[in-house]
Design a protein around this motif. Structure first.
Motif, short mmCIF file in Angstrom:
data_model
loop_
_atom_site.label_atom_id
_atom_site.label_comp_id
_atom_site.label_asym_id
_atom_site.label_seq_id
_atom_site.Cartn_x
_atom_site.Cartn_y
_atom_site.Cartn_z
N TRP A 1 -1.24 10.06 -13.55
CA TRP A 1 -2.32 9.43 -12.79
C TRP A 1 -3.24 10.45 -12.11
O TRP A 1 -2.98 11.64 -12.13
CB TRP A 1 -1.78 8.43 -11.76
CG TRP A 1 -0.90 7.36 -12.35
CD1 TRP A 1 0.46 7.29 -12.24
CD2 TRP A 1 -1.29 6.24 -13.15
NE1 TRP A 1 0.93 6.18 -12.90
CE2 TRP A 1 -0.12 5.52 -13.47
CE3 TRP A 1 -2.51 5.76 -13.62
CZ2 TRP A 1 -0.13 4.36 -14.23
CZ3 TRP A 1 -2.53 4.60 -14.38
CH2 TRP A 1 -1.35 3.92 -14.67
N THR B 1 6.12 6.39 -15.89
CA THR B 1 5.53 5.59 -14.84
C THR B 1 5.37 4.16 -15.37
O THR B 1 5.41 3.94 -16.58
CB THR B 1 4.16 6.16 -14.41
OG1 THR B 1 3.60 5.34 -13.38
CG2 THR B 1 3.17 6.25 -15.56
N GLY B 2 5.21 3.23 -14.47
CA GLY B 2 5.06 1.84 -14.89
C GLY B 2 6.28 1.03 -14.55
O GLY B 2 7.04 1.38 -13.65
N MET B 3 6.47 -0.04 -15.29
CA MET B 3 7.53 -1.00 -14.98
C MET B 3 8.90 -0.38 -15.28
O MET B 3 9.33 -0.28 -16.43
CB MET B 3 7.30 -2.25 -15.83
CG MET B 3 8.12 -3.42 -15.40
SD MET B 3 7.56 -4.01 -13.78
CE MET B 3 8.82 -5.22 -13.45
N GLY B 4 9.58 0.04 -14.21
CA GLY B 4 10.79 0.82 -14.35
C GLY B 4 11.89 0.13 -15.14
O GLY B 4 12.69 0.79 -15.81
N GLY C 1 8.16 2.71 -5.63
CA GLY C 1 8.57 1.67 -6.58
C GLY C 1 7.55 0.55 -6.66
O GLY C 1 6.43 0.66 -6.15
N MET C 2 7.91 -0.49 -7.32
CA MET C 2 6.98 -1.60 -7.47
C MET C 2 6.77 -2.26 -6.10
O MET C 2 7.74 -2.53 -5.39
CB MET C 2 7.54 -2.66 -8.44
CG MET C 2 7.95 -2.10 -9.80
SD MET C 2 6.66 -1.14 -10.64
CE MET C 2 5.44 -2.39 -11.00
N ARG D 1 16.08 -3.22 -4.66
CA ARG D 1 15.73 -2.88 -6.05
C ARG D 1 15.52 -1.36 -6.19
O ARG D 1 14.86 -0.72 -5.38
CB ARG D 1 14.45 -3.62 -6.45
CG ARG D 1 13.99 -3.38 -7.90
CD ARG D 1 12.95 -2.30 -7.99
NE ARG D 1 12.37 -2.21 -9.33
CZ ARG D 1 11.55 -1.24 -9.72
NH1 ARG D 1 11.21 -0.29 -8.86
NH2 ARG D 1 11.07 -1.20 -10.93
N GLY E 1 14.28 1.52 -9.14
CA GLY E 1 13.61 1.61 -10.44
C GLY E 1 14.14 2.76 -11.28
O GLY E 1 15.26 3.24 -11.08
N ASP E 2 13.30 3.19 -12.20
CA ASP E 2 13.69 4.25 -13.14
C ASP E 2 13.57 5.65 -12.53
O ASP E 2 14.26 6.58 -12.96
CB ASP E 2 12.79 4.19 -14.38
CG ASP E 2 11.32 4.33 -14.01
OD1 ASP E 2 10.86 3.62 -13.08
OD2 ASP E 2 10.62 5.15 -14.63
N SER E 3 12.70 5.80 -11.53
CA SER E 3 12.31 7.14 -11.08
C SER E 3 13.48 8.02 -10.61
O SER E 3 13.47 9.23 -10.84
CB SER E 3 11.24 7.04 -10.00
OG SER E 3 10.18 6.25 -10.46
N ASP F 1 0.12 4.86 -8.44
CA ASP F 1 1.43 4.67 -9.05
C ASP F 1 2.31 5.87 -8.80
O ASP F 1 1.89 6.85 -8.20
CB ASP F 1 1.25 4.45 -10.55
CG ASP F 1 0.76 3.05 -10.85
OD1 ASP F 1 1.57 2.22 -11.23
OD2 ASP F 1 -0.44 2.80 -10.66
N THR F 2 3.50 5.78 -9.35
CA THR F 2 4.48 6.86 -9.28
C THR F 2 3.87 8.18 -9.71
O THR F 2 3.13 8.23 -10.69
CB THR F 2 5.62 6.52 -10.24
OG1 THR F 2 6.23 5.33 -9.77
CG2 THR F 2 6.64 7.63 -10.34
N THR G 1 8.43 7.93 -5.83
CA THR G 1 7.73 6.65 -5.80
C THR G 1 8.26 5.76 -4.69
O THR G 1 9.41 5.92 -4.25
CB THR G 1 7.92 5.92 -7.15
OG1 THR G 1 7.10 4.77 -7.20
CG2 THR G 1 9.36 5.50 -7.37
C1 SD4 Z 1 9.30 1.87 -10.66
N1 SD4 Z 1 8.34 3.29 -12.33
O1 SD4 Z 1 9.83 1.86 -9.56
C2 SD4 Z 1 8.27 2.92 -10.94
C3 SD4 Z 1 6.96 2.42 -10.49
C4 SD4 Z 1 5.77 3.00 -11.14
O2 SD4 Z 1 3.65 2.85 -11.78
O3 SD4 Z 1 5.81 3.95 -11.84
N2 SD4 Z 1 4.65 2.39 -11.04
O4 SD4 Z 1 9.52 1.03 -11.52
#
Ligand code: SD4
Length: 328
Positions: free
Chosen positions: A44, A241-244, A210-211, A218, A220-222, A189-190, A208
């Motif tokens: 980003w 990045t994105g939906m973990g 997170g979401m 919760r 996430g993946d980070s 974002d992350t 991050t």
């Molecule tokens: C998550 N991947 O906690 C992170 C959030 C993220 O862009 O990257 N948002 O799921």
């Protein structure tokens, strides 16, 4: 001439994917090209100042781990950044809970998850890596460890983030938004940041909040090594990045690095890992996932599920923002 070991590796990787998608049909055919080192790549637009900070560490003779850590400090400390560190979006109950990880050239790694009140979770993750026998600390235990290490307890919920949360509470509809970054100065974002120093040593960090409005608890993946971040000093590194949840279910960053090990370029490896999500997870249409990767030769790549993902690349004296290609 095609390097036989690389070609066999790529063919195996193709078999693992089950198909040979158009975008990666040529995988393994090009020999790796050496690019200029050092190189820094991060997710980003907030990656631009983060890359600057990381490059400064390398230019001043600092280590590659210091570079990635100091790089991601920039968005962590920025109160206007709504998805990393201070000023990060709270969960649905109003708590700002942070996830972070760091991994170095020696294969060592550290993470924290569900951590509150600490502006620089990446530095707590580094302490976990260097000063404990563990890889991951979570929640209260992670906070207790951070405080023992001298980190300051702070309120991370800024007035701006609190206002956004209160607005969200009016409907309380959990609907993760693709590309928060597309709303300038509001959401980000992350940050995942990868660096290869001039000796070819590789490190990465990911951090991050997170979401936004996630369920309390919760993770996430980070902070999960192999999901949001993976480094292998023989090969390279990747971050997500994105939906973990989609990244976790496919162990995305590890997959990208393994694809590179088997002969793909960083670009091909990112594309193949996104394809894995497309083929395995029907919910992929609704969400964003972006990967970036770098190999030991300084080649880089980035790819996402949905349009709109961009990443910052600092190489050969230039720090630029690049739009990633996407599956959709
Ligand atoms: C998550 N991947 O906690 C992170 C959030 C993220 O862009 O990257 N948002 O799921």
């Amino acid at each position: 001439m095609i390097n036989r070991r690389k070609f066999i590796g790529a063919a195996t990787a193709a078999g693992m994917m089950g198909i040979l998608p158009k975008s990666v049909r040529s995988m393994g055919k090009g020999l790796s090209v050496r690019r200029e080192l050092p190189v820094i790549i991060s997710t980003w637009r907030h990656g631009l100042p983060s890359n600057d900070a990381a490059m400064k560490v390398l230019e001043d003779g600092g280590g590659v781990l210091d570079a990635v850590e100091h790089g991601v400090w920039v968005p962590e400390a920025d109160p206007e950044n709504r998805s990393v560190g201070l000023g990060g979006m709270p969960d649905r109950d109003g708590f700002v809970t942070l996830d972070a990880s760091i991994m170095g050239p020696d294969g060592n790694a550290g993470s924290v998850a569900f951590l509150e009140h600490i502006v620089h979770p990446v530095s707590v993750a580094r302490k976990v890596m260097e000063d404990t026998p563990h890889e991951l600390l979570v929640g209260e235990g992670a906070l207790q460890f951070a405080l023992e290490q001298g980190f300051k307890k702070e309120n991370l919920l800024t007035p701006g983030a609190e206002k956004d949360w209160k607005e969200w509470l009016k409907t309380a509809k959990y609907d993760p938004v693709i590309n928060w970054e597309n709303e300038p100065n509001k959401y980000h974002d992350t940050i995942g940041l990868l660096a290869v120093n001039k000796n070819g040593d590789v490190a990465g960090a990911c951090t991050t909040s997170g979401m936004g409005f996630k369920m309390h608890g919760r993770v996430g993946d980070s902070p999960i090594i192999g999901a949001g971040l993976f480094v292998d000093n023989e090969v390279g590194a990747a971050t997500a990045t994105g939906m973990g949840e989609l990244v976790l279910k496919t162990l995305g960053s590890f997959l990208v690095v393994e694809f590179m090990r088997n002969g793909m370029s960083p670009q091909q490896a990112c594309e193949a890992a996104v394809l894995r999500i497309v083929h395995k997870l029907p919910e992929n249409k609704k969400f964003q996932v972006g990967y970036i990767a770098v190999n030991k030769n300084g080649e880089t790549g980035g790819y996402s599920l949905q349009p709109g993902f961009n990443y910052a690349l600092y190489q050969s004296g230039k720090n630029v923002l690049l739009d990633a290609k996407s599956y959709y």
